[in-house]
Enzyme design. Structure first.
Site, short mmCIF file in Angstrom:
data_model
loop_
_atom_site.label_atom_id
_atom_site.label_comp_id
_atom_site.label_asym_id
_atom_site.label_seq_id
_atom_site.Cartn_x
_atom_site.Cartn_y
_atom_site.Cartn_z
N HIS A 196 0.69 -1.20 0.08
CA HIS A 196 -0.16 -0.03 -0.14
C HIS A 196 0.75 1.20 0.02
CE1 HIS A 196 -3.22 -2.89 0.57
NE2 HIS A 196 -4.09 -1.88 0.01
N GLU A 439 -10.94 -11.09 -4.52
CA GLU A 439 -9.45 -11.08 -4.31
C GLU A 439 -9.00 -12.14 -3.41
OE1 GLU A 439 -8.59 -7.16 -2.41
OE2 GLU A 439 -10.35 -7.26 -1.12
N ASP A 463 -4.41 -8.31 -4.33
CA ASP A 463 -4.46 -9.37 -3.53
C ASP A 463 -4.66 -10.75 -4.06
OD1 ASP A 463 -4.09 -8.50 -0.78
OD2 ASP A 463 -6.18 -7.25 -1.04
N CYS A 510 -10.04 -3.42 -10.36
CA CYS A 510 -9.52 -2.28 -9.72
C CYS A 510 -8.00 -2.48 -8.98
CB CYS A 510 -10.53 -1.84 -8.56
SG CYS A 510 -10.64 -3.01 -7.30
C1 PEP Z 1 -6.68 -5.15 -4.51
O1 PEP Z 1 -6.21 -5.94 -3.64
O2 PEP Z 1 -6.23 -5.36 -5.96
C2 PEP Z 1 -7.21 -3.89 -4.39
C3 PEP Z 1 -7.54 -3.23 -5.09
O3 PEP Z 1 -7.26 -3.52 -2.92
P1 PEP Z 1 -5.93 -3.15 -2.06
O4 PEP Z 1 -4.98 -2.88 -2.84
O5 PEP Z 1 -6.40 -2.06 -1.27
O6 PEP Z 1 -5.88 -4.21 -1.24
MG MG Z 2 -7.18 -5.64 -1.88
#
Ligand code: PEP
Ligand code: MG
Length: 579
Positions: A196, A439, A463, A510
């Protein structure tokens, strides 16, 4: 000093040139200096008052423990208080100052390191684990010694635009502190492609390279640095000719970006006329401005957990505060849909950075699991989101679902929140769409369970890849194994997209793959028609879409999906760029 080059993982594109700013030292990376004889007692007193301050801090923590707090929490504070009063911590570092004349931080760290190595020899697993407690107590004392231990330099304003942050690690919460400050790049010793921290760097649209082993040890305060965020290369103290070359490249990139600006008004359609929806990922309502600048059709992922970070202990955003944030986003988007993901906390995004995490946080109580375990907190968020839905189109997106009962419990809580609002005569969108993030591989493999219960789906490839390939996305030691083109990932992605399309359930991606222009054609070929990404990527991806012909990409992608040979897949995906 001679120039040298370091290599890491490229996580945020572009070139940054500036002077290194090393962040406040990590716990075991403190200043070392000797104290003059006549100042020794003053240094001892400095450490004593830091110890006293931590004692008070722990007492306050104890007295403010809520009644319903788990017993372990009290026990945890007790252990820290015991460690603090142990002569090994309370006395030995003071002796080190007196006998060796070390400064207080150095004396403390010397003793903590000594204790840590003794702990490692212990056979009893329980006792061995107490090493972490000793280190945490050490960190608490260090924080006191170093004042507020703020991450950021006090006066960055003048130099800001040319500063490059160098640190062992930066947590996502710490990254947020950089949002309002003008830094031109980031380098960390650790971290993975889709941690993140990397995601926030990309959303700030600032060149960054992570996993640059020993960067914070090798780079000195004020060194001239070039970050090549596309290649993951860091040049320290570059020769003038190298600097000129990078300045040229930087200028060229800026020109190319400017050119992309011309695409803003163009409709997002492929060469054969198929419309493709482009959505933005945001962390805060203010980011909507950037989404609109990139002419996003809406927000595909509002990572609401960022509203919960960097707050005073135990203080969560109230319903009112959350309502205002969600409402601000939906109003800013002027009728375009805003997809709010409910709290995805845990793993590399702890609410409280000092909090003890579970054994294996990525597999632990995170995201929806956490929310279902804390229904009151979840209800507060659901009510806030529902209330904001009276002001424009909002969709609710639930992270990390893998079980039918989790979906059912979540839906029941949403119904309960709606019922409360109805009783209170508060307006909301009764037809609000509810979707799941796909995910977890188990979710992708049991898709009908989701299709039956929900209105839309969004694939979180970050994920999904982490869990499919068993690679912690934060761990730079396994970052080379993180591969979106692994045949298993392509299988899960393509089957999920195809099944959703067949069931006529809207589906988007996403995760970071959606904003990677090397992946755009492959995803289009799989049938994806909704992409959600950082605002800064929107126009580059649109450019790919405008030059893509589905009648060519679809058969080529089908062929790729039949292969299980990584080399063949990689080459074929490369060739897609030229079709
Ligand atoms: C993902 O896991 O691809 C996602 C969009 O969520 P995050 O990156 O916030 O875990
Ligand atoms: Mg995620």
């Amino acid at each position: 000093m001679t120039s040298f080059t370091l290599h890491g993982i490229p996580v945020s594109r572009g070139i940054a040139i500036g002077r290194a700013h090393l962040l406040a030292p990590a716990a075991l990376d403190v200043e070392h200096y000797l104290i003059a004889e006549d100042k020794v007692e003053a240094e001892v007193a400095r450490l004593q008052s830091a110890l006293a301050a931590v004692r008070t801090e722990l007492q306050t923590l104890w007295s403010e423990l809520p009644k319903e707090a788990p017993a372990e929490l009290g026990a945890f504070i007790d252990v820290h208080a015991l460690i603090l009063s142990d002569p090994m911590i309370a006395d030995v570092p003071l002796d080190i100052i007196r006998t060796r004349h070390y400064n207080a931080e150095w004396a403390l760290v010397t003793q903590i390191e000594e204790l840590s190595s003794q702990f490692e020899e212990i056979e009893d697993a329980y006792l061995r684990e107490r090493k972490a407690d000793v280190e945490q107590v050490g960190e608490r004392i260090l924080k006191q010694l170093m004042g507020s231990a703020s991450l950021l330099p006090k006066n960055v304003d003048g130099d800001g635009p040319h500063m490059i942050v160098v640190s062992h690690d930066i947590s996502p919460a710490d990254m947020l502190q950089f949002r309002d400050r003008a830094f031109s790049g980031f380098i960390t010793d650790v971290g993975g492609q889709n941690s993140h921290t990397a995601i926030v760097a990309r959303s700030l649209d600032i060149p960054a390279t992570v996993g640059v082993s020993f960067a914070s040890a090798l780079i000195r305060q004020g060194d001239w640095i070039i970050i090549d965020g596309d290649a993951g290369v860091v040049v320290v103290d570059p020769a003038p000719i190298v600097l000129d070359q990078y300045r040229d490249r930087q200028a060229r990139q800026l020109r190319e970006r400017k050119k992309l600006g011309k695409l803003k008004k163009m409709p997002s359609v492929t060469l054969d006329g198929t419309p493709v929806t482009l959505l933005a990922n945001i962390e805060f309502p203010d980011d909507c401005v950037h989404a609109l600048e990139g002419s996003a059709h809406g927000i595909g992922l509002f990572r609401s957990e960022f509203l919960f970070m960097n707050r005073a202990a135990n203080e969560l955003p109230t319903e009112e505060e959350q309502f205002h944030s969600y409402k601000q986003a939906v109003i800013a988007m002027k009728g375009r849909p805003v997809t709010i993901r409910t709290l995805d906390i845990g793993s590399d995004k702890p609410i409280d950075e000092d909090e003890q995490t579970s054994l294996n946080p990525a597999l632990g109580l995170r995201a929806i699991r956490y929310c279902l375990a804390e229904p009151q907190m979840f209800m507060t968020q659901l009510r806030a989101i529902l209330r904001a839905s009276a002001f424009g189109p909002i969709k609710l997106l639930i992270p990390m679902l893998s079980h039918a009962f989790e979906i059912d419990q979540t839906l029941a809580l949403i119904e309960q929140a709606k019922a409360q609002l109805r009783t209170e005569k508060i307006k909301f969108d009764a037809e609000i769409r509810i979707g799941a993030m796909i995910e977890v591989p188990g979710a992708a493999l049991a898709l009908p369970m989701f299709i039956k219960r929900l209105d839309f789906l969004s694939i979180g490839t970050n994920d999904l890849i982490q869990y499919t390939l068993a690679i912690d996305r934060v761990d730079h030691e396994v970052a080379h194994l993180y591969n979106p083109l692994h045949p298993s990932v392509l299988f899960l992605l393509s089957t999920t997209i195809a099944m959703a399309a067949k069931a006529e359930v809207p589906i988007s991606v996403c995760g970071e793959m959606a904003g990677d222009i090397k992946m755009t054609r492959l995803l289009l070929g799989m049938g994806l028609r909704e992409f959600s990404m950082h605002p800064a990527q929107l126009l580059s991806v649109k450019n790919e879409i405008l030059n893509s012909d589905l009648s060519v990409l679809e058969p080529a992608t089908r062929k790729i999906l039949r292969s299980y040979e990584p080399q063949v897949i990689a080459e074929a995906v490369e060739r897609l760029q030229t079709l």
